[in-house]
Design an enzyme around this catalytic site. Structure first.
Site, PDB file in Angstrom:
ATOM      1  N   ALA A  65      14.989  -1.009  21.245  1.00  0.00           N
ATOM      2  CA  ALA A  65      14.827  -0.952  22.693  1.00  0.00           C
ATOM      3  C   ALA A  65      15.140   0.479  23.130  1.00  0.00           C
ATOM      4  O   ALA A  65      15.845   1.211  22.431  1.00  0.00           O
ATOM      5  CB  ALA A  65      15.769  -1.938  23.347  1.00  0.00           C
ATOM      6  N   GLY A 110      15.593  -3.804  18.333  1.00  0.00           N
ATOM      7  CA  GLY A 110      14.462  -4.575  18.876  1.00  0.00           C
ATOM      8  C   GLY A 110      13.226  -4.495  17.995  1.00  0.00           C
ATOM      9  O   GLY A 110      12.403  -5.416  17.978  1.00  0.00           O
ATOM     10  N   GLU A 113      13.655  -6.998  15.381  1.00  0.00           N
ATOM     11  CA  GLU A 113      13.530  -8.320  16.000  1.00  0.00           C
ATOM     12  C   GLU A 113      12.060  -8.690  16.249  1.00  0.00           C
ATOM     13  O   GLU A 113      11.650  -9.826  16.033  1.00  0.00           O
ATOM     14  CB  GLU A 113      14.347  -8.352  17.303  1.00  0.00           C
ATOM     15  CG  GLU A 113      15.848  -8.289  17.017  1.00  0.00           C
ATOM     16  CD  GLU A 113      16.698  -7.949  18.231  1.00  0.00           C
ATOM     17  OE1 GLU A 113      16.398  -6.936  18.893  1.00  0.00           O
ATOM     18  OE2 GLU A 113      17.647  -8.687  18.521  1.00  0.00           O
ATOM     19  N   GLU A 133      22.639  -2.327  16.506  1.00  0.00           N
ATOM     20  CA  GLU A 133      23.177  -2.454  17.871  1.00  0.00           C
ATOM     21  C   GLU A 133      24.691  -2.344  17.944  1.00  0.00           C
ATOM     22  O   GLU A 133      25.245  -1.806  18.900  1.00  0.00           O
ATOM     23  CB  GLU A 133      22.740  -3.795  18.493  1.00  0.00           C
ATOM     24  CG  GLU A 133      21.285  -3.849  18.915  1.00  0.00           C
ATOM     25  CD  GLU A 133      20.352  -4.335  17.814  1.00  0.00           C
ATOM     26  OE1 GLU A 133      20.729  -4.274  16.628  1.00  0.00           O
ATOM     27  OE2 GLU A 133      19.245  -4.771  18.163  1.00  0.00           O
TER      28      GLU A 133
HETATM   29  N1  DAK Z   1      15.590   4.610  22.360  1.00  0.00           N
HETATM   30  C1  DAK Z   1      15.270   5.764  23.001  1.00  0.00           C
HETATM   31  N2  DAK Z   1      14.984   6.909  22.363  1.00  0.00           N
HETATM   32  C2  DAK Z   1      15.022   6.906  21.018  1.00  0.00           C
HETATM   33  C3  DAK Z   1      15.355   5.737  20.278  1.00  0.00           C
HETATM   34  C4  DAK Z   1      15.649   4.543  21.016  1.00  0.00           C
HETATM   35  N3  DAK Z   1      15.922   3.365  20.426  1.00  0.00           N
HETATM   36  N4  DAK Z   1      15.327   6.046  18.962  1.00  0.00           N
HETATM   37  C5  DAK Z   1      14.976   7.360  18.896  1.00  0.00           C
HETATM   38  N5  DAK Z   1      14.812   7.875  20.125  1.00  0.00           N
HETATM   39  C6  DAK Z   1      14.431   9.247  20.483  1.00  0.00           C
HETATM   40  C7  DAK Z   1      15.575  10.213  20.227  1.00  0.00           C
HETATM   41  O1  DAK Z   1      16.488  10.203  21.319  1.00  0.00           O
HETATM   42  C8  DAK Z   1      14.833  11.518  20.099  1.00  0.00           C
HETATM   43  O2  DAK Z   1      14.506  11.985  21.386  1.00  0.00           O
HETATM   44  P1  DAK Z   1      14.659  13.566  21.769  1.00  0.00           P
HETATM   45  O3  DAK Z   1      16.049  13.945  21.436  1.00  0.00           O
HETATM   46  O4  DAK Z   1      13.637  14.245  20.883  1.00  0.00           O
HETATM   47  O5  DAK Z   1      14.314  13.623  23.232  1.00  0.00           O
HETATM   48  C9  DAK Z   1      13.528  11.116  19.418  1.00  0.00           C
HETATM   49  O6  DAK Z   1      13.398   9.710  19.625  1.00  0.00           O
HETATM   50  C10 DAK Z   1      13.552  11.376  17.915  1.00  0.00           C
HETATM   51  O7  DAK Z   1      14.719  10.758  17.400  1.00  0.00           O
HETATM   52  P2  DAK Z   1      15.735  11.532  16.439  1.00  0.00           P
HETATM   53  O8  DAK Z   1      15.757  12.996  16.739  1.00  0.00           O
HETATM   54  O9  DAK Z   1      17.028  10.805  16.504  1.00  0.00           O
HETATM   55  O10 DAK Z   1      15.022  11.318  15.019  1.00  0.00           O
HETATM   56  P3  DAK Z   1      15.716  11.265  13.597  1.00  0.00           P
HETATM   57  O11 DAK Z   1      14.580  11.242  12.621  1.00  0.00           O
HETATM   58  O12 DAK Z   1      16.755  12.299  13.468  1.00  0.00           O
HETATM   59  O13 DAK Z   1      16.471   9.830  13.552  1.00  0.00           O
HETATM   60  C11 DAK Z   1      16.622   7.441  13.882  1.00  0.00           C
HETATM   61  C12 DAK Z   1      15.714   8.660  13.570  1.00  0.00           C
HETATM   62  C13 DAK Z   1      15.734   6.220  14.036  1.00  0.00           C
HETATM   63  C14 DAK Z   1      17.598   7.225  12.706  1.00  0.00           C
HETATM   64  C15 DAK Z   1      17.433   7.724  15.161  1.00  0.00           C
HETATM   65  O14 DAK Z   1      16.536   8.151  16.196  1.00  0.00           O
HETATM   66  C16 DAK Z   1      18.170   6.523  15.683  1.00  0.00           C
HETATM   67  O15 DAK Z   1      19.231   6.138  15.160  1.00  0.00           O
HETATM   68  N6  DAK Z   1      17.643   5.890  16.749  1.00  0.00           N
HETATM   69  C17 DAK Z   1      18.271   4.787  17.419  1.00  0.00           C
HETATM   70  C18 DAK Z   1      18.070   3.546  16.620  1.00  0.00           C
HETATM   71  C19 DAK Z   1      18.789   2.365  17.267  1.00  0.00           C
HETATM   72  O16 DAK Z   1      20.003   2.408  17.480  1.00  0.00           O
HETATM   73  N7  DAK Z   1      18.009   1.346  17.576  1.00  0.00           N
HETATM   74  C20 DAK Z   1      18.541   0.185  18.230  1.00  0.00           C
HETATM   75  C21 DAK Z   1      18.337   0.362  19.694  1.00  0.00           C
HETATM   76  S1  DAK Z   1      19.214  -0.873  20.587  1.00  0.00           S
HETATM   77  C22 DAK Z   1      19.771  -6.265  25.093  1.00  0.00           C
HETATM   78  C23 DAK Z   1      18.486  -5.873  25.167  1.00  0.00           C
HETATM   79  C24 DAK Z   1      17.940  -5.237  24.104  1.00  0.00           C
HETATM   80  C25 DAK Z   1      18.665  -4.972  22.991  1.00  0.00           C
HETATM   81  C26 DAK Z   1      19.949  -5.346  22.939  1.00  0.00           C
HETATM   82  C27 DAK Z   1      20.517  -6.011  23.971  1.00  0.00           C
HETATM   83  N8  DAK Z   1      20.402  -6.919  26.180  1.00  0.00           N
HETATM   84  C28 DAK Z   1      19.930  -6.530  27.480  1.00  0.00           C
HETATM   85  C29 DAK Z   1      21.432  -7.854  25.935  1.00  0.00           C
HETATM   86  C30 DAK Z   1      18.093  -4.229  21.920  1.00  0.00           C
HETATM   87  C31 DAK Z   1      18.754  -3.174  21.532  1.00  0.00           C
HETATM   88  C32 DAK Z   1      18.195  -2.174  20.660  1.00  0.00           C
HETATM   89  O17 DAK Z   1      17.147  -2.260  20.082  1.00  0.00           O
END
Ligand code: DAK
Length: 259
Positions: A65, A110, A113, A133
């Site tokens: 997300a 997400g 998921e 998460e």
């Molecule tokens: N959201 C927004 N931007 C994201 C992103 C994300 N999930 N993942 C990556 N980006 C963006 C980065 O901020 C970066 O943007 P800039 O800095 O260039 O502006 C760009 O994409 C490239 O990312 P990186 O520079 O970080 O790229 P790397 O190759 O170094 O790293 C990575 C790739 C996938 C390991 C890293 O980007 C990362 O860890 N990303 C986050 C992954 C993550 O934590 N995903 C889970 C998201 S939370 C809920 C509703 C929904 C959900 C939960 C609860 N409720 C309302 C209860 C769902 C939650 C999720 O999915």
């Protein structure tokens, strides 16, 4: 329909949805989720489409997300977002179309998921899959705590959810989260060929079998088998059952009409 964040293509009975926000690794914001819901509905309405593929542009399938959009949400906004988010996996699961996830890179949060709601998952060697998460101080919000244990078992799911660590494609394959791993440059070729194979079958049976497996897995075995008997008997009212069996006896290929 014109979309901003996704690309939809229709090719020989197969619908291909590609999430196209590579700059943010295809993170799902509200607008993208709404576009995806519309695209699934559009493919469903097109009777020529019999299978669907979901993939991402660039180095991610879906990196989760959109954290930027979520960060300052109020609890009420988060509730609305989670409800919207939940509706996407449900829509995919309830679709008559089999969805193949072509996991071309990161499938996190997400993204994992949504992948788990698909019917078949083919990953490229560089895929990274997980539910990180917990590292953001939240729990999975699009069904991860429920679908992951149903696929990989309680113990493995709890380890993955509690550590938030990412798996490589091989580990995801080993625990049954991925059907097959292919070379990065062969992913779409492989997935399209699988989708075409499935779409050569009767659309009636594609939808019956998907519904039976999905619905049956949430109810007791006796009720699920009763459901199977009902669908089985209904199959005998279709053209495709008569055609499939006649073709077998005539030693020829069946010509299904999806009716
Ligand atoms: N959201 C927004 N931007 C994201 C992103 C994300 N999930 N993942 C990556 N980006 C963006 C980065 O901020 C970066 O943007 P800039 O800095 O260039 O502006 C760009 O994409 C490239 O990312 P990186 O520079 O970080 O790229 P790397 O190759 O170094 O790293 C990575 C790739 C996938 C390991 C890293 O980007 C990362 O860890 N990303 C986050 C992954 C993550 O934590 N995903 C889970 C998201 S939370 C809920 C509703 C929904 C959900 C939960 C609860 N409720 C309302 C209860 C769902 C939650 C999720 O999915």
């Amino acid at each position: 329909m014109a979309y901003k964040n996704i690309i939809v293509e229709k090719k020989e009975g197969v619908g291909i949805i590609k999430i196209n926000r590579p700059k943010v690794l295809n993170a799902l914001d509200k607008e993208t989720i709404r576009e995806l819901l519309n695209a699934v509905a559009d493919l469903e309405d097109d009777k020529k489409i019999k299978a669907a593929i979901l993939t991402g542009e660039g180095k991610a399938f879906i990196a989760g997300a959109d954290i930027k959009q979520m960060k300052d949400m109020t609890p009420l906004e988060a509730k609305g977002f989670a409800e919207l988010g939940h509706s996407l996996p449900v829509k995919i699961e309830e679709s008559r179309l089999p969805f193949i996830a072509a996991v071309n890179g990161y499938a996190l949060g997400g993204g994992c998921e949504v992948m788990m709601a698909c019917d078949i998952c083919i990953a490229s060697k560089n895929a990274k899959i997980g539910q990180p998460e917990i590292n953001l101080g939240i729990n999975p919000g699009f069904g991860g705590t429920q679908r992951l244990p149903r696929i990989v078992g309680l113990m493995k799911a709890k380890e993955l959810l509690l550590t938030g660590r990412n798996m490589d494609a091989q580990e995801a394959f080993d625990i049954g989260l991925v059907n097959k791993i292919v070379d990065d440059d062969k992913l779409m070729e492989e997935v399209e060929s699988l989708a075409k194979n499935i779409s050569s079958k009767s659309a009636v049976q594609i939808s019956f079998i998907k519904a039976l497996v999905n619905k049956g897995s949430h109810i007791d075995l006796t009720s699920a088998c009763s459901l199977e008997i009902l669908y089985f008997s209904t199959s005998f009212s279709t053209h495709d059952q008569k055609e499939g069996m006649s073709a077998f006896l005539d030693k020829r290929k069946p010509c299904f009409k999806d009716e």
